[in-house]
Design an enzyme around this catalytic site. Structure first.
Site, mmCIF file in Angstrom:
data_model
loop_
_atom_site.group_PDB
_atom_site.id
_atom_site.type_symbol
_atom_site.label_atom_id
_atom_site.label_comp_id
_atom_site.label_asym_id
_atom_site.label_seq_id
_atom_site.Cartn_x
_atom_site.Cartn_y
_atom_site.Cartn_z
ATOM 1 N N LYS B 81 0.888 -1.228 -0.094
ATOM 2 C CA LYS B 81 0.074 -0.086 -0.067
ATOM 3 C C LYS B 81 0.894 1.367 0.028
ATOM 4 C CE LYS B 81 -3.769 1.988 2.910
ATOM 5 N NZ LYS B 81 -4.745 1.829 3.997
ATOM 6 N N SER B 156 -9.371 1.765 3.270
ATOM 7 C CA SER B 156 -8.812 2.536 2.311
ATOM 8 C C SER B 156 -7.619 1.621 1.615
ATOM 9 C CB SER B 156 -7.991 3.673 3.113
ATOM 10 O OG SER B 156 -6.926 2.994 3.844
ATOM 11 N N SER B 180 -9.978 -0.397 7.438
ATOM 12 C CA SER B 180 -9.148 -0.188 6.318
ATOM 13 C C SER B 180 -8.403 -1.448 5.655
ATOM 14 C CB SER B 180 -8.316 0.985 5.970
ATOM 15 O OG SER B 180 -8.866 2.158 5.849
#
Lengths: 72, 466
Positions: B81, B156, B180
């Site tokens: 990420k 997210s 997330s």
């Protein structure tokens, strides 16, 4: 915590935070504010009470506290 | 191995690599082939390092031929990420604010995974600074759901959810401040674990809210999450929240079943506080029945309401997030996308007393949760209310309308796992959430693995894979 807020009071909050938002951005946030204020009302109303001068409320520790151990 | 070859799990690939039946170079090329074919639709990557990956795969192959694999992650295609700091590679938080930023050092977890031998393909899309999305006004588009690219990935850790589901990588990192990891894992039909707060280092990872942030892995299966967590977990003196605890063998209990476990069904979360759709409810009830049949005791437990957890978490998160991004919010807030700017602005309106009231409430909620769960080992509830919505129908203020199911366990810091629980009428994945007691990840993974391997959901991949 009031869930409605005047335009002037809301502008004062934004100014205190120092954010140069446009009038349109402020208006959009003010529309959302009552729903966020409901979250604040829940926090303020939850045990341990923080809006009343109670012994329990005064003794309540926040979840984040300082620790003196080395490196913490 | 071609891009069309069935995609192995990390455990399967590791066994094949160890037996010299699979080459890390071939495996990496297959993933890069899928990236080339699909990522123009999925937008999972915001920085692809194909040449770096090829070099790492060749190095892994040479090393394994000479010495054998370092462990089950040696030669496994992987991505981070884009809030995880990666030395020499851009780390932007998917934001114009950090466009072009290149860290000098790896995040601790990035270093841990590199030492375990992963082949890093690049950096994955995220909601801006793990909070603002899905956004269409950023330098990179939002990731799309591989099960239907018109639909939301959840966030997210949106790019990780999409990349793992589509087999662009076999695993990836996520972060979880209010859900997330678990939300995109749920909507993309993969597994994701938010470990106990402090179990995995946050050092070198862009923060959203330091008292709620967790790092952790996402992968196709629970077993793969266990393998990844083994490499990521451990005490890190650089992270003030890191837990100085021994790291257990996260795979040791897999396959031992659930006999004797006591599971608390938090029915009011998904039936009253935020009613889920019929198919999700069937999935949760089916899971409860499965655990009973396998010898676990399932009983209903009552926790504080979802609304209370969500209010507490959002006040803390927005206050801490504003403090991180205050300089830009005061100087040029339009540097951010509109969603992040507006959410951060709410944080700027809070007072110190609001923040501390939320932190006092947090302590009370944790105490209430501990008391309500004293007689159970695990909790079972929803992870999402149903299938993924269309990406153009996601409200930026959804968190004010309906509380989510994941946030309570960021407030408590307890480990929580989302697992695929089938597919809805629209053909998109459904999920359930299992929750453990602090530092009891082995038991949590054991139960999740028992459920997952007894159901057939892992045999199905998104149709766009062909």
């Amino acid at each position: 915590m009031s869930q409605t807020i005047s335009e002037e009071a809301f502008a004062a909050l934004v100014a205190r935070a120092g954010m140069p938002l446009t009038p349109a951005q402020c208006a959009a946030l003010q529309d959302v504010w009552p729903r966020f204020a409901e979250m604040l009302r829940q926090i303020r109303g939850a045990a341990p009470a923080t809006m009343e001068a109670t012994l329990e409320g005064m003794l309540a520790e926040p979840a984040t506290t300082f620790a003196a151990e080395e490196g913490r | 191995m071609s891009a069309a070859t069935p995609i192995p799990t990390i455990a399967e690939a590791a066994a094949a690599i160890a037996a010299r039946r699979l080459s890390p170079v071939e495996l990496t090329e297959a993933c890069l082939g899928r990236v080339e074919r699909l990522d123009g639709t999925l937008h999972a990557f915001i920085h692809l390092d194909a040449e770096g990956a090829r070099a790492a795969a060749r190095a892994a192959e040479t090393r394994i031929a000479r010495d054998g694999p370092r462990g089950p992650l040696d030669g496994i295609p992987f991505a981070h990420k884009d809030i995880y700091g990666t030395a020499g590679l851009p780390t932007t938080g998917h934001s114009r604010v950090l466009q072009g930023s290149v860290p000098r050092e790896d995040a601790t977890t990035v270093r841990n995974l590199a030492e375990a031998g992963i082949v890093m393909l690049g950096k994955l899309a995220t909601h801006e600074f793990a909070l603002g999305g899905p956004s269409f006004d950023l330098p990179w588009p939002p990731a799309r759901n591989p099960w239907n690219p018109e639909h939301f990935t959840g966030g997210s850790s949106s790019g990780t959810g999409a990349a793992v589901a589509a087999g662009l990588v076999l695993g990836g990192t996520g972060s979880d401040t209010a859900g997330s990891i678990r939300l995109p894992a749920s909507l993309c039909g993969i597994a994701g674990i938010k470990p106990t707060y402090g179990r995995c280092s946050r050092a070198g990872v862009l923060p959203l809210s330091q008292s709620l942030d967790h790092t952790g892995p996402m992968a196709w299966t629970v077993e793969d999450c266990a393998i990844l967590l083994q490499a990521m977990a451990g005490y890190d003196p650089v992270d003030p929240a890191s837990a100085d605890r021994p790291v257990p063998d996260f795979r040791a209990g897999l396959g031992q079943g659930v006999r004797g476990l006591r599971i608390g069904l938090v029915r009011h979360f998904h039936e009253r506080d935020h009613p889920v759709d019929a198919a999700t409810l069937v999935g949760i009830e089916g899971a409860a029945d499965f655990f009973r049949r396998e010898g676990a005791e399932v009983r209903e437990v009552t926790l504080p309401g979802l609304d209370a957890f969500n209010a507490c978490a959002w006040v803390i998160m927005l206050a801490e997030a504003f403090s991180i991004h205050e300089a830009v919010m005061r100087r040029e807030p339009d540097q951010f996308g509109a969603i992040l700017r507006d959410r951060l602005a709410l944080g700027g309106l809070l007072t110190a007393a609001d923040y501390l009231a939320a932190q006092k409430t947090r302590r009370a909620l944790i105490a209430a949760t501990e008391a309500a769960t004293a007689e159970v080992d695990l909790l079972l509830t929803a992870a999402q209310p149903g299938e993924a919505a269309r990406i153009d129908a996601v409200s930026p203020w959804a968190f004010l309308d309906k509380p989510n199911f994941t946030t309570p366990f960021n407030v408590t810091g307890w480990p929580a796992l989302s697992v695929c629980a089938g597919f809805g009428a629209g053909g998109l994945p459904l999920a359930l959430q299992l929750v453990g007691k602090p530092f009891a990840e082995p038991m949590l993974l054991r139960a999740g693995h028992a459920y997952e391997t007894a159901h057939g959901w892992r045999a199905r991949r998104p149709a766009l894979l062909g």
